[in-house]
Design a protein around this motif. Sequence first.
Motif, PDB file in Angstrom:
ATOM      1  N   MET A  29       0.787  -1.288   0.028  1.00 56.68           N
ATOM      2  CA  MET A  29       0.048  -0.208  -0.099  1.00 56.68           C
ATOM      3  C   MET A  29       0.749   1.243   0.124  1.00 56.68           C
ATOM      4  SD  MET A  29      -2.712  -1.353   2.949  1.00 56.68           S
ATOM      5  CE  MET A  29      -3.736   0.216   3.104  1.00 56.68           C
ATOM      6  N   ALA A  30       1.961   1.268   0.735  1.00 55.90           N
ATOM      7  CA  ALA A  30       2.538   2.786   1.163  1.00 55.90           C
ATOM      8  C   ALA A  30       3.215   3.158  -0.173  1.00 55.90           C
ATOM      9  CB  ALA A  30       3.524   2.352   2.052  1.00 55.90           C
ATOM     10  N   PRO A  31       3.857   2.524  -0.954  1.00 55.26           N
ATOM     11  CA  PRO A  31       4.589   2.950  -1.919  1.00 55.26           C
ATOM     12  C   PRO A  31       3.541   3.774  -3.071  1.00 55.26           C
ATOM     13  CG  PRO A  31       5.654   0.973  -1.607  1.00 55.26           C
ATOM     14  CD  PRO A  31       4.441   1.080  -0.871  1.00 55.26           C
ATOM     15  N   THR A  32       2.413   2.981  -3.353  1.00 61.22           N
ATOM     16  CA  THR A  32       1.691   3.573  -4.542  1.00 61.22           C
ATOM     17  C   THR A  32       0.769   4.732  -3.937  1.00 61.22           C
ATOM     18  OG1 THR A  32       1.524   1.316  -5.371  1.00 61.22           O
ATOM     19  CG2 THR A  32      -0.123   2.975  -5.944  1.00 61.22           C
ATOM     20  N   MET A  33       0.509   4.623  -2.813  1.00 65.36           N
ATOM     21  CA  MET A  33      -0.113   5.939  -1.948  1.00 65.36           C
ATOM     22  C   MET A  33       0.483   7.029  -1.934  1.00 65.36           C
ATOM     23  SD  MET A  33      -2.198   3.724   1.078  1.00 65.36           S
ATOM     24  CE  MET A  33      -2.790   5.389   1.756  1.00 65.36           C
ATOM     25  N   LEU A  34       2.013   6.835  -1.529  1.00 65.76           N
ATOM     26  CA  LEU A  34       2.802   8.028  -1.569  1.00 65.76           C
ATOM     27  C   LEU A  34       3.203   8.637  -3.008  1.00 65.76           C
ATOM     28  CD1 LEU A  34       4.817   9.830  -0.203  1.00 65.76           C
ATOM     29  CD2 LEU A  34       6.557   8.052  -0.172  1.00 65.76           C
TER      30      LEU A  34
ATOM     31  N   PRO B  51      -6.709   1.187  -7.163  1.00 68.68           N
ATOM     32  CA  PRO B  51      -7.095   1.768  -8.264  1.00 68.68           C
ATOM     33  C   PRO B  51      -7.211   3.367  -8.534  1.00 68.68           C
ATOM     34  CG  PRO B  51      -8.751   0.182  -7.980  1.00 68.68           C
ATOM     35  CD  PRO B  51      -7.746   0.352  -6.631  1.00 68.68           C
ATOM     36  N   VAL B  52      -7.575   3.796  -7.326  1.00 69.15           N
ATOM     37  CA  VAL B  52      -7.576   5.403  -7.382  1.00 69.15           C
ATOM     38  C   VAL B  52      -6.206   5.942  -7.464  1.00 69.15           C
ATOM     39  CG1 VAL B  52      -8.226   7.598  -5.990  1.00 69.15           C
ATOM     40  CG2 VAL B  52      -9.761   5.581  -6.141  1.00 69.15           C
ATOM     41  N   CYS B  53      -5.498   5.260  -6.779  1.00 67.87           N
ATOM     42  CA  CYS B  53      -3.817   5.897  -6.666  1.00 67.87           C
ATOM     43  C   CYS B  53      -3.314   5.584  -8.125  1.00 67.87           C
ATOM     44  CB  CYS B  53      -3.098   5.236  -5.744  1.00 67.87           C
ATOM     45  SG  CYS B  53      -3.772   5.494  -4.105  1.00 67.87           S
ATOM     46  N   GLU B  54      -3.166   4.335  -8.508  1.00 63.39           N
ATOM     47  CA  GLU B  54      -2.980   4.090  -9.898  1.00 63.39           C
ATOM     48  C   GLU B  54      -3.342   4.874 -11.232  1.00 63.39           C
ATOM     49  OE1 GLU B  54      -3.203  -0.159 -10.483  1.00 63.39           O
ATOM     50  OE2 GLU B  54      -1.575  -0.664  -9.293  1.00 63.39           O
ATOM     51  N   GLU B  55      -4.668   5.420 -11.060  1.00 65.32           N
ATOM     52  CA  GLU B  55      -5.134   6.063 -12.088  1.00 65.32           C
ATOM     53  C   GLU B  55      -4.939   7.501 -12.119  1.00 65.32           C
ATOM     54  OE1 GLU B  55      -7.008   4.917 -14.846  1.00 65.32           O
ATOM     55  OE2 GLU B  55      -6.468   3.036 -13.778  1.00 65.32           O
ATOM     56  N   VAL B  56      -4.671   8.085 -10.955  1.00 65.96           N
ATOM     57  CA  VAL B  56      -4.147   9.356 -10.769  1.00 65.96           C
ATOM     58  C   VAL B  56      -2.651   9.328 -11.185  1.00 65.96           C
ATOM     59  CG1 VAL B  56      -3.076  10.958  -8.928  1.00 65.96           C
ATOM     60  CG2 VAL B  56      -5.290   9.879  -8.509  1.00 65.96           C
ATOM     61  N   ILE B  57      -1.833   8.320 -10.959  1.00 64.93           N
ATOM     62  CA  ILE B  57      -0.680   8.320 -11.421  1.00 64.93           C
ATOM     63  C   ILE B  57      -0.596   7.952 -13.214  1.00 64.93           C
ATOM     64  CG2 ILE B  57       1.816   6.989 -11.586  1.00 64.93           C
ATOM     65  CD1 ILE B  57       1.003   6.249  -8.800  1.00 64.93           C
ATOM     66  N   TYR B  58      -1.088   7.067 -13.699  1.00 63.12           N
ATOM     67  CA  TYR B  58      -1.236   6.781 -15.175  1.00 63.12           C
ATOM     68  C   TYR B  58      -2.198   7.261 -16.051  1.00 63.12           C
ATOM     69  CZ  TYR B  58       2.246   3.398 -12.953  1.00 63.12           C
ATOM     70  OH  TYR B  58       3.289   2.987 -12.251  1.00 63.12           O
TER      71      TYR B  58
ATOM     72  N   LEU C  83     -12.684   9.815 -13.663  1.00 62.51           N
ATOM     73  CA  LEU C  83     -13.470   9.076 -12.764  1.00 62.51           C
ATOM     74  C   LEU C  83     -14.056   7.892 -13.459  1.00 62.51           C
ATOM     75  CD1 LEU C  83     -15.049   8.842 -10.207  1.00 62.51           C
ATOM     76  CD2 LEU C  83     -16.893  10.185 -11.285  1.00 62.51           C
ATOM     77  N   GLY C  84     -14.286   7.576 -14.585  1.00 62.45           N
ATOM     78  CA  GLY C  84     -14.658   6.815 -15.439  1.00 62.45           C
ATOM     79  C   GLY C  84     -13.911   5.621 -15.379  1.00 62.45           C
ATOM     80  N   ALA C  85     -12.565   5.974 -15.632  1.00 57.09           N
ATOM     81  CA  ALA C  85     -11.165   4.850 -15.367  1.00 57.09           C
ATOM     82  C   ALA C  85     -11.020   4.458 -14.194  1.00 57.09           C
ATOM     83  CB  ALA C  85      -9.947   5.726 -15.923  1.00 57.09           C
TER      84      ALA C  85
END
Length: 260
Positions: free
Chosen positions: A70-75, A164-171, A233-235
């Motif tokens: 959890m920690a790396p992706t959230m950061l 998914p929220v964290c990954e979508e924000v990044i990618y 949001l859809g992603a």
Amino acid sequence: MTTTQPDEPVPEPSLELSEPRAFPAHRWGFGAFLLVEAVLLASAAFVSVLLGPVPAGQPTPVRDVLIGTMAPTMLAALVAVLITVWRGNGPVLDLRLSWNWAEVRVGLKFGALGLVVTVLGAYVWTHAVGEDNSTSAIGALVENQPMSVTAAVIMFLYLWLLGPVCEEVIYRGLLWGAVERLHWGKEKYGRLAAFLLSTAVFAASHLEPLRTTLLIVIALPIGLARLYTGRLLGAVVAHQVNNFLPALAMLLPTLGVTTL
């Protein structure tokens, strides 16, 4: 005497490619994305060193699984949001991230499509590489791992909703915006390039070479949700729908429910 006209209905996103909207320009680009990726990798390495090696023959402690997952992706996602505040107009405008029920419904449709594609893709891929090689990195960590119900629920909620929220924000947020910022012949070409590149980088970033092809297949409907709505949001919703079954498969054994 004048009569008031009823408010015009707000158009909802459909499964047709949305027209691009004019958003304020931001001042971040690929450098911001590379910084976030560096934070992701460096924090994962730091957490690994901080937690220390696992004694030979012993399973990875549940605490280590939760923190390391959890920690790396959230950061990294937090750094991405801070970059939009510092060098742009904030996450709502720069990452196209805001709440809209119509976009949720579109995300659910693409998420349902993603489930079908994922199940079929995983079936073909498992038979191609063999059962022993088909487990994901997270799946391998928690496989046969004695987890408390609390830890299992935390992992389930992260894999299903927060991850998914964290990954979508990044990618599909930061990387997508960096690609669209480049000058292209037509706006739609920039969006198409963002779709293709974010899909490929998302798959490669999991650092599971054997599963990269399957991850690309999984990522396509998620990227299509971003492409067709023009917003994030859809992603996010499509990604959450797609992650629900794998997350549930990790939770059920802890609850005493066997899975096939």
